[in-house]
Design an enzyme around this catalytic site. Structure first.
Site, mmCIF file in Angstrom:
data_model
loop_
_atom_site.group_PDB
_atom_site.id
_atom_site.type_symbol
_atom_site.label_atom_id
_atom_site.label_comp_id
_atom_site.label_asym_id
_atom_site.label_seq_id
_atom_site.Cartn_x
_atom_site.Cartn_y
_atom_site.Cartn_z
ATOM 1 N N LYS A 75 0.783 -1.153 -0.095
ATOM 2 C CA LYS A 75 -0.072 -0.059 0.082
ATOM 3 C C LYS A 75 0.904 1.130 0.112
ATOM 4 O O LYS A 75 0.395 2.348 -0.449
ATOM 5 C CB LYS A 75 -0.916 0.020 1.075
ATOM 6 C CG LYS A 75 -2.098 -1.204 1.033
ATOM 7 C CD LYS A 75 -3.197 -0.766 1.909
ATOM 8 C CE LYS A 75 -4.354 -1.753 1.940
ATOM 9 N NZ LYS A 75 -5.124 -1.828 2.988
ATOM 10 N N LYS A 104 -11.222 -5.798 -5.950
ATOM 11 C CA LYS A 104 -11.929 -4.753 -6.218
ATOM 12 C C LYS A 104 -11.405 -3.490 -7.006
ATOM 13 O O LYS A 104 -12.013 -2.653 -7.590
ATOM 14 C CB LYS A 104 -12.186 -3.755 -4.703
ATOM 15 C CG LYS A 104 -12.810 -4.835 -3.778
ATOM 16 C CD LYS A 104 -12.825 -4.029 -2.455
ATOM 17 C CE LYS A 104 -13.457 -4.892 -0.950
ATOM 18 N NZ LYS A 104 -13.646 -3.857 0.012
ATOM 19 N N LYS A 153 -5.930 -12.627 -8.155
ATOM 20 C CA LYS A 153 -7.052 -12.683 -7.682
ATOM 21 C C LYS A 153 -8.110 -11.684 -8.053
ATOM 22 O O LYS A 153 -7.771 -10.445 -8.372
ATOM 23 C CB LYS A 153 -6.593 -12.335 -6.128
ATOM 24 C CG LYS A 153 -7.588 -12.832 -5.084
ATOM 25 C CD LYS A 153 -7.184 -12.321 -3.675
ATOM 26 C CE LYS A 153 -8.163 -11.543 -2.924
ATOM 27 N NZ LYS A 153 -7.873 -10.950 -1.686
#
Ligand code: TRP
Length: 333
Positions: free
Chosen positions: A115, A200, A197
């Site tokens: 992040k 979102k 994966k």
């Protein structure tokens, strides 16, 4: 432990759209677990603000996620369902646990590093402290088990370390929680790149199916899903990652076992197969979306659920925090 049942804790952040991967990996499992465990489920809005949020959207997403939980079958009478910021003990315990957590440990967290790279302009203290807040969430409720995706494994490990550390310095206070890592559908792949994966925030929104997608969008996305060479429809993640991903989705959404699914599609072409998967997903999501919309039009009901949830959660959290404050020597009157 509350009564006979073990305590289960989990949370999801109210950030944009949940994908069907989140649904399969989290919410749908919770629905099954709520009968066998004493369940506490949170909407983690305090975690959400570790990356910058639009306030109006955060508010909207919070109610929308609550309505979705309930529409999916989470029963607010059976579980404690609440909003993290409504229970101030989370922030308070996180502060105490900060003093039992080392800067180096937090700097090494994979998610923090990822992040930080993605939000290089906002590497705030909260982002680094995220796992400590998560530890506070879990430890406040003395959770025995925590169902999470494998991406949260490291956070769960540090939670266990912090709990053990505290218990060893003082006396047994926290339950050391076990992670419950879901097997089936634990990682649903992106429809366009099944090695990744379903996320979102994928670059190409066509690879992710969102819980809010309408029927036509769902079918269109499945029609475009990548398959593999050959024409056989069988579950073989090594050699047929695209087909296997679609079969997993079909299996979860229809509740049929993998062998039954393979049998159903034997001799079937890829085109018809993809359409069938799309239809199964749309058939399942349409009534959930209708129920979510109905709930969202009844704000008074949802507010009531949150108020009740906060009360139940606070009562438990307060007890744990009081013990902690006593052990560390905070003077009480
Ligand atoms: N970090 C979790 C996620 O993004 C959400 C979360 C917050 C959580 N607090 C938690 C999960 C406590 C389990 C237990 O998926």
């Amino acid at each position: 432990m509350q009564g006979e049942k073990k305590i289960l804790y989990s949370a999801v952040q109210p950030t944009n759209n949940l994908t069907i991967g989140n649904y399969i990996g989290a919410v749908s499992n919770w629905v099954n677990l709520q009968n066998s465990y004493d369940c506490v489920f949170a909407i983690a809005n305090m975690h959400a603000i570790t990356v910058r949020q639009n306030p109006a959207e955060l508010r909207k997403n919070t109610l929308s996620l609550l309505a979705l939980y309930i529409a999916c079958g989470i029963d607010p009478q059976k579980c404690v369902l609440y909003l993290q910021s409504h229970v101030h003990e989370h922030a308070e315990l996180a502060w105490v646990l900060n003093t039992f957590t080392y800067v180096g440990e937090m700097e090494r967290m994979t998610q923090f590093k990822d992040k930080s790279a993605r939000h290089a302009d906002n590497i705030n203290m909260g982002l680094m402290d995220y796992p400590v807040l998560m530890a506070a969430d879990i430890l406040l409720y003395l959770a025995d088990v925590v169902p999470v995706g494998v991406d949260q494994r490291q956070h769960l490990e540090i939670t266990r370390d912090i709990a053990v550390r505290f218990n060893n310095i003082y006396s047994p206070t926290f339950v050391v929680p076990e992670g419950l890592y879901m097997k089936v559908g634990a990682k649903i792949g992106d429809l366009l790149d099944p090695s990744k994966k379903m996320s979102k925030s994928a670059e190409n929104a066509n690879g992710s199916v969102f819980m809010s997608d309408d029927r036509d969008t769902i079918i269109r996305k499945f029609k475009r899903a990548v398959t593999d060479s050959g024409s056989e429809i069988k579950y073989d993640p090594e050699n047929k990652p695209g087909v296997s991903n679609l079969l997993s989705i079909y299996s979860v959404f229809t509740g049929k076992g993998m062998e039954e699914c393979e049998r159903e599609f034997s001799g079937c072409g890829y085109g018809d197969f993809k359409l069938a998967v799309g239809e199964a997903v749309a058939d399942k999501l349409t009534p959930i979306q209708a129920e979510q919309a109905r709930l969202l039009s009844d704000k008074a009901y949802l507010d009531g659920i949150l108020r009740e949830g906060a009360e139940k959660a606070s009562a438990r959290a307060r007890r744990t925090l009081a013990k902690v404050y006593k052990k560390i020597g905070f003077y009480q009157v």
